[in-house]
Design a protein around this motif. Structure first.
Motif, PDB file in Angstrom:
ATOM      1  N   VAL A  54       0.842  -1.199   0.000  1.00  0.00           N
ATOM      2  CA  VAL A  54       0.000   0.000   0.000  1.00  0.00           C
ATOM      3  C   VAL A  54       0.878   1.251   0.000  1.00  0.00           C
ATOM      4  O   VAL A  54       0.624   2.208  -0.741  1.00  0.00           O
ATOM      5  N   LEU A  55       1.921   1.243   0.797  1.00  0.00           N
ATOM      6  CA  LEU A  55       2.841   2.384   0.821  1.00  0.00           C
ATOM      7  C   LEU A  55       3.504   2.574  -0.540  1.00  0.00           C
ATOM      8  O   LEU A  55       3.646   3.713  -1.010  1.00  0.00           O
ATOM      9  N   ASP A  56       3.881   1.477  -1.177  1.00  0.00           N
ATOM     10  CA  ASP A  56       4.466   1.581  -2.521  1.00  0.00           C
ATOM     11  C   ASP A  56       3.454   2.189  -3.491  1.00  0.00           C
ATOM     12  O   ASP A  56       3.826   3.006  -4.353  1.00  0.00           O
ATOM     13  N   HIS A  57       2.201   1.796  -3.351  1.00  0.00           N
ATOM     14  CA  HIS A  57       1.134   2.329  -4.209  1.00  0.00           C
ATOM     15  C   HIS A  57       1.005   3.842  -4.016  1.00  0.00           C
ATOM     16  O   HIS A  57       0.865   4.598  -4.997  1.00  0.00           O
ATOM     17  N   LEU A  58       1.081   4.292  -2.772  1.00  0.00           N
ATOM     18  CA  LEU A  58       1.009   5.729  -2.507  1.00  0.00           C
ATOM     19  C   LEU A  58       2.245   6.440  -3.055  1.00  0.00           C
ATOM     20  O   LEU A  58       2.133   7.540  -3.614  1.00  0.00           O
ATOM     21  N   ASP A  59       3.393   5.814  -2.901  1.00  0.00           N
ATOM     22  CA  ASP A  59       4.617   6.416  -3.440  1.00  0.00           C
ATOM     23  C   ASP A  59       4.519   6.597  -4.952  1.00  0.00           C
ATOM     24  O   ASP A  59       4.936   7.633  -5.492  1.00  0.00           O
ATOM     25  N   GLU A  60       3.980   5.598  -5.626  1.00  0.00           N
ATOM     26  CA  GLU A  60       3.839   5.692  -7.080  1.00  0.00           C
ATOM     27  C   GLU A  60       2.940   6.853  -7.487  1.00  0.00           C
ATOM     28  O   GLU A  60       3.126   7.438  -8.556  1.00  0.00           O
ATOM     29  N   ARG A  61       1.993   7.177  -6.640  1.00  0.00           N
ATOM     30  CA  ARG A  61       1.073   8.279  -6.910  1.00  0.00           C
ATOM     31  C   ARG A  61       1.585   9.617  -6.374  1.00  0.00           C
ATOM     32  O   ARG A  61       0.910  10.637  -6.523  1.00  0.00           O
ATOM     33  N   GLY A  62       2.737   9.598  -5.715  1.00  0.00           N
ATOM     34  CA  GLY A  62       3.282  10.825  -5.148  1.00  0.00           C
ATOM     35  C   GLY A  62       2.523  11.315  -3.930  1.00  0.00           C
ATOM     36  O   GLY A  62       2.522  12.514  -3.635  1.00  0.00           O
ATOM     37  N   ILE A  63       1.913  10.403  -3.188  1.00  0.00           N
ATOM     38  CA  ILE A  63       1.111  10.763  -2.014  1.00  0.00           C
ATOM     39  C   ILE A  63       1.945  10.557  -0.756  1.00  0.00           C
ATOM     40  O   ILE A  63       2.381   9.437  -0.456  1.00  0.00           O
ATOM     41  N   GLU A  64       2.167  11.632  -0.011  1.00  0.00           N
ATOM     42  CA  GLU A  64       2.974  11.539   1.202  1.00  0.00           C
ATOM     43  C   GLU A  64       2.141  11.150   2.411  1.00  0.00           C
ATOM     44  O   GLU A  64       2.592  10.387   3.264  1.00  0.00           O
ATOM     45  N   ARG A  65       0.937  11.707   2.521  1.00  0.00           N
ATOM     46  CA  ARG A  65       0.071  11.427   3.672  1.00  0.00           C
ATOM     47  C   ARG A  65      -1.346  11.203   3.170  1.00  0.00           C
ATOM     48  O   ARG A  65      -1.784  11.804   2.189  1.00  0.00           O
ATOM     49  N   ALA A  66      -2.074  10.345   3.904  1.00  0.00           N
ATOM     50  CA  ALA A  66      -3.447  10.033   3.520  1.00  0.00           C
ATOM     51  C   ALA A  66      -4.238   9.663   4.765  1.00  0.00           C
ATOM     52  O   ALA A  66      -3.678   9.281   5.800  1.00  0.00           O
ATOM     53  N   VAL A  67      -5.539   9.773   4.657  1.00  0.00           N
ATOM     54  CA  VAL A  67      -6.444   9.165   5.623  1.00  0.00           C
ATOM     55  C   VAL A  67      -6.607   7.716   5.183  1.00  0.00           C
ATOM     56  O   VAL A  67      -6.912   7.444   4.022  1.00  0.00           O
ATOM     57  N   VAL A  68      -6.365   6.784   6.101  1.00  0.00           N
ATOM     58  CA  VAL A  68      -6.379   5.365   5.753  1.00  0.00           C
ATOM     59  C   VAL A  68      -7.481   4.657   6.531  1.00  0.00           C
ATOM     60  O   VAL A  68      -7.589   4.831   7.755  1.00  0.00           O
ATOM     61  N   GLY A  69      -8.281   3.892   5.823  1.00  0.00           N
ATOM     62  CA  GLY A  69      -9.348   3.144   6.462  1.00  0.00           C
ATOM     63  C   GLY A  69      -9.392   1.715   5.981  1.00  0.00           C
ATOM     64  O   GLY A  69      -8.872   1.378   4.919  1.00  0.00           O
ATOM     65  N   GLY A  70     -10.026   0.869   6.766  1.00  0.00           N
ATOM     66  CA  GLY A  70     -10.176  -0.523   6.362  1.00  0.00           C
ATOM     67  C   GLY A  70     -11.330  -1.162   7.073  1.00  0.00           C
ATOM     68  O   GLY A  70     -11.691  -0.781   8.193  1.00  0.00           O
ATOM     69  N   CYS A  71     -11.923  -2.148   6.403  1.00  0.00           N
ATOM     70  CA  CYS A  71     -13.016  -2.930   6.964  1.00  0.00           C
ATOM     71  C   CYS A  71     -12.527  -4.341   7.243  1.00  0.00           C
ATOM     72  O   CYS A  71     -11.940  -4.983   6.360  1.00  0.00           O
ATOM     73  N   SER A  72     -12.725  -4.808   8.464  1.00  0.00           N
ATOM     74  CA  SER A  72     -12.360  -6.169   8.853  1.00  0.00           C
ATOM     75  C   SER A  72     -10.885  -6.423   8.554  1.00  0.00           C
ATOM     76  O   SER A  72     -10.031  -5.779   9.155  1.00  0.00           O
TER      77      SER A  72
END
Length: 240
Positions: A54-72
């Motif tokens: 997931v972090l690699d995915h954000l890096d590819e998009r140039g996203i440094e910080r995000a609100v992260v959520g998950g179900c179960s």
């Protein structure tokens, strides 16, 4: 795109439950505009590895910080992200999940499911678990859709996810020490991670708790508008 229009510029990442995929977020896409990576079998069965992807995915998009959520299961991956890179999380949304590790019995059951998926493939034996994921009053259309998603899953992904969840650590102290705004959402009729556990989770995080009436363990699927309302309201009030 509604969240961006309202001035919330931080991306929202939503991580799916087991045994589903990112289609579980289809009902909230228009309102929440989330990034929804799938968790697939890659390497050793380890949720920390899923978090790194997931972090690699954000890096590819140039996203440094995000609100992260998950179900179960997605909540477990979100906790693994918090453990690895807390500076990347601007907020945490946990839906129908728990902080604790599996009991020995639960771990053994997961490993048995993994072995069965590899031996038999995914079939009615796994789709038969869908009623336990939904509220008793959940519409047949919702139940049929979730069953279809389950039957679509790759046996390798099912086995990987079960073994990864069986190996996950207890996250109680991680959440107690976390310094991140948090929202906990739970279905009123969630029999797997019931409202009592959601309250404990919210207390650990010093976060907010929203209980959605009339739904079970897949609250974002069963009540997508109510889930989106809860997330948008929380983000607006905290300017996330």
């Amino acid at each position: 795109m509604q969240a961006r229009i309202r001035g919330m510029d931080l991306p929202l990442v939503l991580l799916h439950a087991f045994p589903l995929d990112s289609r579980m977020w289809d009902g909230v896409r228009e309102r929440l505009d989330p990034i929804t990576p799938d968790q697939r079998a890659q390497g050793e069965p380890d949720l920390a590895a899923a978090a790194r992807r997931v972090l690699d995915h954000l890096d590819e998009r140039g996203i440094e910080r995000a609100v992260v959520g998950g179900c179960s299961m997605g909540g477990y991956v979100a906790m693994a992200l918090l453990r690895q890179a807390p500076e990347r999380l601007a907020g945490l949304v946990l839906a129908d999940t728990r902080a604790g590790a599996d009991t020995e019995e639960a771990r053994a059951n997961r490993l048995a499911v993994a072995e069965r998926a590899e031996a038999e493939g995914v079939g009615e034996w796994l789709a038969g678990t869908v009623p336990a994921l939904l509220a008793p009053t959940s519409p047949e259309e919702v139940s049929s859709r979730v069953r279809g998603w389950v039957l679509d899953q790759d046996p390798a992904d099912v086995a990987w996810a079960q073994r990864a969840m069986a190996a996950r650590p207890d996250s109680t102290e991680l959440l107690r020490a976390a310094r991140v705004p948090a929202l906990v959402v739970v279905g009123e009729h969630d029999g797997l991670t019931p409202p009592r556990q959601a309250r404990e989770l919210a207390d650990l995080l010093r976060g907010e708790l929203v209980q959605l009436p009339g739904v079970g363990h897949l609250a974002p699927v069963e009540a997508p508008d109510a889930f989106a309302d809860a997330v948008l309201d929380w983000r607006q009030r905290l300017a996330l």
